[in-house]
Design a protein around this motif. Structure first.
Motif, PDB file in Angstrom:
ATOM      1  N   PRO A 148     -12.374  -6.320  -2.862  1.00 10.74           N
ATOM      2  CA  PRO A 148     -11.040  -7.014  -2.308  1.00 10.74           C
ATOM      3  C   PRO A 148      -9.772  -6.309  -3.037  1.00 10.74           C
ATOM      4  CG  PRO A 148     -12.716  -8.708  -2.905  1.00 10.74           C
ATOM      5  CD  PRO A 148     -13.158  -7.147  -3.212  1.00 10.74           C
ATOM      6  N   GLU A 149      -9.899  -5.872  -4.161  1.00 11.20           N
ATOM      7  CA  GLU A 149      -8.793  -5.286  -4.761  1.00 11.20           C
ATOM      8  C   GLU A 149      -8.558  -3.764  -4.068  1.00 11.20           C
ATOM      9  OE1 GLU A 149     -12.454  -4.406  -7.349  1.00 11.20           O
ATOM     10  OE2 GLU A 149     -11.441  -6.170  -6.359  1.00 11.20           O
ATOM     11  N   GLN A 150      -9.345  -3.206  -3.343  1.00 11.66           N
ATOM     12  CA  GLN A 150      -9.063  -2.137  -2.599  1.00 11.66           C
ATOM     13  C   GLN A 150      -8.355  -2.294  -1.460  1.00 11.66           C
ATOM     14  OE1 GLN A 150     -13.243  -0.605  -2.552  1.00 11.66           O
ATOM     15  NE2 GLN A 150     -12.465   1.276  -3.505  1.00 11.66           N
ATOM     16  N   ASN A 151      -8.128  -3.139  -0.883  1.00 14.82           N
ATOM     17  CA  ASN A 151      -7.354  -3.606   0.409  1.00 14.82           C
ATOM     18  C   ASN A 151      -6.062  -3.163  -0.007  1.00 14.82           C
ATOM     19  OD1 ASN A 151      -9.710  -4.590   1.686  1.00 14.82           O
ATOM     20  ND2 ASN A 151      -9.393  -6.581   1.034  1.00 14.82           N
ATOM     21  N   LEU A 152      -5.416  -2.714   1.376  1.00 13.73           N
ATOM     22  CA  LEU A 152      -4.024  -2.054   1.387  1.00 13.73           C
ATOM     23  C   LEU A 152      -3.267  -3.239   1.488  1.00 13.73           C
ATOM     24  CD1 LEU A 152      -4.439   0.820   3.566  1.00 13.73           C
ATOM     25  CD2 LEU A 152      -4.416   0.855   1.182  1.00 13.73           C
ATOM     26  N   GLU A 153      -1.945  -3.315   0.817  1.00 13.35           N
ATOM     27  CA  GLU A 153      -0.924  -4.163   1.090  1.00 13.35           C
ATOM     28  C   GLU A 153      -0.430  -4.061   2.250  1.00 13.35           C
ATOM     29  OE1 GLU A 153       0.099  -6.902  -1.080  1.00 13.35           O
ATOM     30  OE2 GLU A 153      -1.855  -6.288  -2.475  1.00 13.35           O
ATOM     31  N   THR A 154       0.563  -4.685   2.863  1.00 18.01           N
ATOM     32  CA  THR A 154       1.061  -4.544   4.188  1.00 18.01           C
ATOM     33  C   THR A 154       1.955  -3.398   4.380  1.00 18.01           C
ATOM     34  OG1 THR A 154       1.177  -7.134   4.363  1.00 18.01           O
ATOM     35  CG2 THR A 154       2.668  -5.813   6.076  1.00 18.01           C
TER      36      THR A 154
END
Length: 170
Positions: A148-154
């Protein structure tokens, strides 16, 4: 040759009993309905064309000869020709306008800064390597789970470019 596991893993997206073996009543019913539907389209067109043609050629059998009907067919023909001409004028003029716009804007200069392009590619490659691992690992791993912490911000990529002053959009 595919193994049994590969065949089981394939997902059938849709089924159609018409093309499966058996189901003869379904096939007969659908063919009959399709035939009736096509006849309901073709017969009125043939009758109308023959009636219009018969008004000009006495050798063609007269199915009906109502002058109002012939007048309406001519009127609809004129409307369709007018609509076709207007569509043709619109399509040709829009093509000319778009080609001129492309010649003026797009082909005069690139829509991105080619000087920054290599630096942008290096920046994004470094960012992806740091976040998801080296390129060789990513391309050769069979399965990879993104934490989850690897997901990119918008807007994370845009912010990365802005931080390194590589943002072409002003």
């Amino acid at each position: 040759m595919e193994t049994d596991k590969q065949q089981k893993d394939k997902q059938q997206l849709y089924t159609d009993k018409f093309f499966e073996s058996g189901h003869w009543l379904l096939k007969i019913r659908q063919v009959l309905i399709a035939t009736i539907g096509w006849l309901a389209v073709i017969i009125p067109i043939v009758i109308t064309v023959l009636a219009f043609w018969a008004s000009f050629d006495p050798r063609v059998p007269h199915l009906w000869a109502y002058h109002e009907g012939i007048y309406e067919i001519k009127f609809i023909g004129i409307i369709l020709i007018f609509a076709w001409v207007m569509t043709l004028i619109f399509a040709v003029s829009m093509t000319i306008i778009q080609n001129r716009k492309r010649d003026r804007i797009v082909e005069q200069w690139p829509t991105f800064n080619p000087i920054n392009q290599k630096e942008r590619k290096k920046t994004i490659d470094d960012f992806i390597d740091k976040r998801f691992g080296p390129k060789e690992f990513r391309e050769n791993v069979r399965s990879y789970t993104v934490k989850p912490e690897q997901n990119l911000e918008t807007h994370q990529i845009q912010e990365l470019y802005a931080k390194k002053d590589l943002d072409d959009v002003d």
